[in-house]
Design a protein around this motif. Structure first.
Motif, short mmCIF file in Angstrom:
data_model
loop_
_atom_site.label_atom_id
_atom_site.label_comp_id
_atom_site.label_asym_id
_atom_site.label_seq_id
_atom_site.Cartn_x
_atom_site.Cartn_y
_atom_site.Cartn_z
N ASN A 188 0.85 -1.19 0.00
CA ASN A 188 0.00 0.00 0.00
C ASN A 188 0.88 1.24 0.00
O ASN A 188 1.46 1.60 1.04
N PRO A 189 1.03 1.92 -1.14
CA PRO A 189 1.94 3.07 -1.21
C PRO A 189 1.51 4.24 -0.35
O PRO A 189 2.31 5.14 -0.07
N GLU A 190 0.25 4.26 0.07
CA GLU A 190 -0.25 5.37 0.87
C GLU A 190 -0.15 5.09 2.37
O GLU A 190 -0.53 5.92 3.20
N GLY A 191 0.34 3.91 2.74
CA GLY A 191 0.44 3.55 4.16
C GLY A 191 1.57 4.29 4.85
O GLY A 191 2.47 4.85 4.22
N ASP A 192 1.53 4.29 6.18
CA ASP A 192 2.58 4.91 6.99
C ASP A 192 3.65 3.86 7.24
O ASP A 192 3.60 3.11 8.21
N HIS A 193 4.64 3.80 6.35
CA HIS A 193 5.64 2.75 6.39
C HIS A 193 6.95 3.23 7.00
O HIS A 193 7.36 4.37 6.83
N SER A 194 7.62 2.32 7.69
CA SER A 194 8.97 2.61 8.18
C SER A 194 9.95 2.56 7.01
O SER A 194 9.66 1.98 5.96
N ASP A 195 11.12 3.12 7.22
CA ASP A 195 12.15 3.06 6.18
C ASP A 195 12.55 1.62 5.91
O ASP A 195 12.88 1.25 4.78
N TYR A 196 12.53 0.80 6.96
CA TYR A 196 12.86 -0.62 6.78
C TYR A 196 11.87 -1.27 5.83
O TYR A 196 12.27 -1.96 4.88
N SER A 197 10.58 -1.07 6.07
CA SER A 197 9.56 -1.66 5.20
C SER A 197 9.71 -1.17 3.76
O SER A 197 9.63 -1.96 2.82
N ILE A 198 9.92 0.11 3.61
CA ILE A 198 10.05 0.71 2.27
C ILE A 198 11.23 0.09 1.53
O ILE A 198 11.13 -0.25 0.35
N THR A 199 12.35 -0.06 2.24
CA THR A 199 13.54 -0.58 1.56
C THR A 199 13.46 -2.08 1.28
O THR A 199 14.02 -2.56 0.29
N LYS A 200 12.77 -2.83 2.13
CA LYS A 200 12.57 -4.25 1.83
C LYS A 200 11.64 -4.41 0.64
O LYS A 200 11.83 -5.32 -0.20
N TYR A 201 10.64 -3.54 0.54
CA TYR A 201 9.76 -3.56 -0.64
C TYR A 201 10.57 -3.19 -1.89
O TYR A 201 10.43 -3.82 -2.95
N GLY A 202 11.41 -2.16 -1.76
CA GLY A 202 12.26 -1.77 -2.89
C GLY A 202 13.17 -2.90 -3.32
O GLY A 202 13.43 -3.09 -4.52
N ALA A 203 13.66 -3.67 -2.36
CA ALA A 203 14.52 -4.82 -2.67
C ALA A 203 13.73 -5.88 -3.44
O ALA A 203 14.23 -6.49 -4.39
N GLU A 204 12.49 -6.11 -3.01
CA GLU A 204 11.63 -7.07 -3.72
C GLU A 204 11.43 -6.66 -5.17
O GLU A 204 11.42 -7.50 -6.08
N ILE A 205 11.24 -5.35 -5.39
CA ILE A 205 11.06 -4.85 -6.76
C ILE A 205 12.27 -5.23 -7.62
O ILE A 205 12.13 -5.62 -8.79
N GLU A 206 13.46 -5.13 -7.04
CA GLU A 206 14.67 -5.49 -7.77
C GLU A 206 14.69 -6.99 -8.10
O GLU A 206 15.11 -7.41 -9.18
N VAL A 207 14.24 -7.81 -7.15
CA VAL A 207 14.20 -9.26 -7.38
C VAL A 207 13.19 -9.60 -8.47
O VAL A 207 13.48 -10.40 -9.37
N TRP A 208 12.01 -8.98 -8.41
CA TRP A 208 11.00 -9.23 -9.46
C TRP A 208 11.50 -8.73 -10.82
O TRP A 208 11.20 -9.33 -11.86
N ARG A 209 12.26 -7.64 -10.82
CA ARG A 209 12.87 -7.18 -12.08
C ARG A 209 13.77 -8.26 -12.64
O ARG A 209 13.78 -8.54 -13.85
N GLY A 210 14.54 -8.86 -11.76
CA GLY A 210 15.44 -9.94 -12.19
C GLY A 210 14.67 -11.08 -12.81
O GLY A 210 15.09 -11.67 -13.81
N SER A 211 13.50 -11.41 -12.22
CA SER A 211 12.70 -12.51 -12.77
C SER A 211 12.19 -12.18 -14.16
O SER A 211 12.09 -13.05 -15.03
N GLN A 212 11.88 -10.91 -14.38
CA GLN A 212 11.42 -10.48 -15.71
C GLN A 212 12.55 -10.53 -16.74
O GLN A 212 12.30 -10.63 -17.94
N GLU A 213 13.77 -10.47 -16.25
CA GLU A 213 14.93 -10.54 -17.15
C GLU A 213 15.47 -11.96 -17.27
O GLU A 213 16.58 -12.17 -17.76
N GLY A 214 14.67 -12.93 -16.80
CA GLY A 214 15.03 -14.34 -17.01
C GLY A 214 15.68 -15.04 -15.84
O GLY A 214 16.07 -16.21 -15.96
N LEU A 215 15.82 -14.36 -14.69
CA LEU A 215 16.42 -14.99 -13.53
C LEU A 215 15.35 -15.73 -12.71
O LEU A 215 14.40 -15.11 -12.25
N PRO A 216 15.48 -17.04 -12.54
CA PRO A 216 14.52 -17.77 -11.71
C PRO A 216 14.67 -17.36 -10.24
O PRO A 216 15.78 -17.39 -9.70
N VAL A 217 13.57 -16.96 -9.60
CA VAL A 217 13.65 -16.50 -8.21
C VAL A 217 12.54 -17.11 -7.36
O VAL A 217 11.50 -17.53 -7.87
#
Length: 333
Positions: free
Chosen positions: A143-172
Motif C-alpha cells: 500500500n503506497p499510501e500507508g505509513d511505512h517505516s524506512d525498513y519496510s520501504i527498503t525491503k519492498y524496494g529490494a523485492e522490486i529489484e528481485v522481481w525485475r530480475g525474474s522479468q529478465e530471465g532470472l529464476p527467483v
C-alpha cells in the motif's frame, strides 16, 4: 556452488549449518571478520562443528560491485539473506543503500553470471492488509499510501529489484517470514528479547504479530531452491500471537515473572518521543530501541496466512511455537 549473503546473521548462520551438512563447500560473504563468531557459535549450539570448515568465507560488501564480482566466480545458486534491520530515522540512507542498492547488485550479478536460481529473504513488512479480508496472504499488495517505516520501504524496494530480475530471465523465489525466532545471535533482533525478559520486562502490549521458527524458514528455502518452483513468494508464518502471549510464554519457559503492566498507545507514544530526546542529547549512547514505528507496530493487530508453503512443499508443517521457544530457552546463555 552455493553463495550465501548475510551468513553472519540469524537466518544466514542457520542456513549455512544446514547447507554445509550436505555440501562440500558453501561460499559466504562477510564484512567484519569478528561477526563470523556468531555463525560458529550457532554451529556449536547445534552440537556439531564438523562441517564448519565447509564454509569458504569471502570478504565482500554487497554495495561494493568489484568485491562482489570476485565472489560470484563459480557460483550457481544464491541465497540472499543480507540486509540491514533498523527503525531509526538516522539509518534511512544506509537502509536504502544496503537493502535496495545492495539487492540490485546481487540481482544484476546473478543475471550476468547466469545463476540458476536466487532465493531472497524478504519480510511480512512488505505486505499490507486488503480491506474486507481478515488475513494477509501472498495476494495482498503493498500500500503506497500507508505509513511505512524506512525498513519496510527498503525491503519492498529490494523485492522490486528481485522481481525485475525474474522479468529478465532470472529464476527467483521469495520468502516473507514473520518475526523469526531461533537460538544464537543473541544480540540481534528477536534474540535480544530473551535476555530482556530473563532480566525482567515489565510492560506488554496487545498488538499481534506473525511468528515462525528459523529452522522452518531454512527448510522451506532449501526445499524451494531444489524444486521447480520459480517466481513465487511465500509467507512464512506459523502462528499469529499477541505480544503479551509471546512475552508470557518466554517468561514461563524461563521460569521468571511475565510482564504485568499493559502499555497503552498514549504511553508508548510518549515513551518513543522521550527515547528520541534522550538519544539525541546523549549522541546515541543511551537508546532503549523504541521509536515511532516500533511503538505503533506494538499495538497493530495483523493476521497472516502462511498456508501456501504447505501446499507447495510435500509434508511441510510448521513447528509449534511453544517447541521453538523451549529449544531457544534451553540454549540461552
Amino acid at each position: 556452488m552455493i553463495l550465501v549473503t548475510g551468513g553472519t546473521g540469524l537466518v544466514g548462520a542457520h542456513l549455512l549449518y544446514h547447507l554445509c551438512s550436505t555440501n562440500n563447500t558453501v561460499v559466504a560473504t562477510y564484512r567484519n571478520k569478528n561477526t563470523q563468531n556468531i555463525t560458529k557459535e550457532i554451529f556449536e549450539l547445534y552440537g556439531d562443528t564438523t562441517n564448519y570448515k565447509n564454509i569458504v568465507w569471502k570478504k565482500a560488501d554487497i554495495v561494493d560491485i568489484p568485491e562482489l564480482e570476485k565472489v560470484f566466480i563459480g557460483i550457481t545458486h544464491v541465497y540472499h539473506a543480507a540486509a540491514k534491520v533498523s527503525f531509526k530515522a538516522s539509518d534511512s540512507e544506509q537502509l536504502r543503500k544496503i537493502n535496495i542498492e545492495g539487492t540490485a547488485n546481487i540481482v544484476n550479478l546473478c543475471i550476468k553470471n547466469k545463476i540458476q536460481k536466487l532465493c531472497y529473504v524478504s519480510s511480512i513488512a512488505t505486505l499490507a492488509k486488503t480491506p474486507g479480508i481478515d488475513f494477509i496472504d501472498e495476494d495482498c499488495e503493498w500500500n503506497p499510501e500507508g505509513d511505512h517505516s524506512d525498513y519496510s520501504i527498503t525491503k519492498y524496494g529490494a523485492e522490486i529489484e528481485v522481481w525485475r530480475g525474474s522479468q529478465e530471465g532470472l529464476p527467483v523465489v521469495i520468502v516473507n517470514p514473520g518475526v523469526i525466532f531461533g537460538f544464537g545471535a543473541w544480540n540481534l533482533n528477536s534474540s535480544q528479547l530473551f535476555s530482556k525478559i530473563k532480566k525482567g520486562l515489565p510492560f506488554y502490549t496487545n498488538g499481534t504479530v506473525g511468528v515462525v521458527g528459523v529452522q522452518d524458514v531454512i527448510f522451506a528455502m532449501i526445499t524451494l531452491m531444489n524444486s521447480t518452483v520459480i517466481n513465487q513468494r511465500f509467507i512464512m508464518v506459523a502462528e499469529n500471537l499477541s505480544y503479551h502471549n509471546i512475552f508470557s510464554l518466554i517468561a514461563k519457559t524461563l521460569n521468571v515473572k511475565p510482564p504485568k503492566f499493559k502499555a497503552s498507545k498514549t504511553f508508548t507514544e510518549i515513551a518513543w518521543r522521550l527515547n528520541h530526546l534522550v538519544s539525541s542529547l546523549t549522541f546515541g549512547t543511551i537508546n532503549f530501541g523504541l521509536n515511532k514505528y516500533s511503538a505503533r507496530a506494538a499495538h497493530k493487530k495483523r493476521y497472516y496466512k502462511g498456508d501456501l508453503i504447505k501446499k507447495s512443499i510435500t509434508n511441510f508443517s510448521y513447528t509449534p511455537f511453544t517447541t521453538v521457544i523451549k529449544e531457544i530457552c534451553s540454549k540461552l546463555p
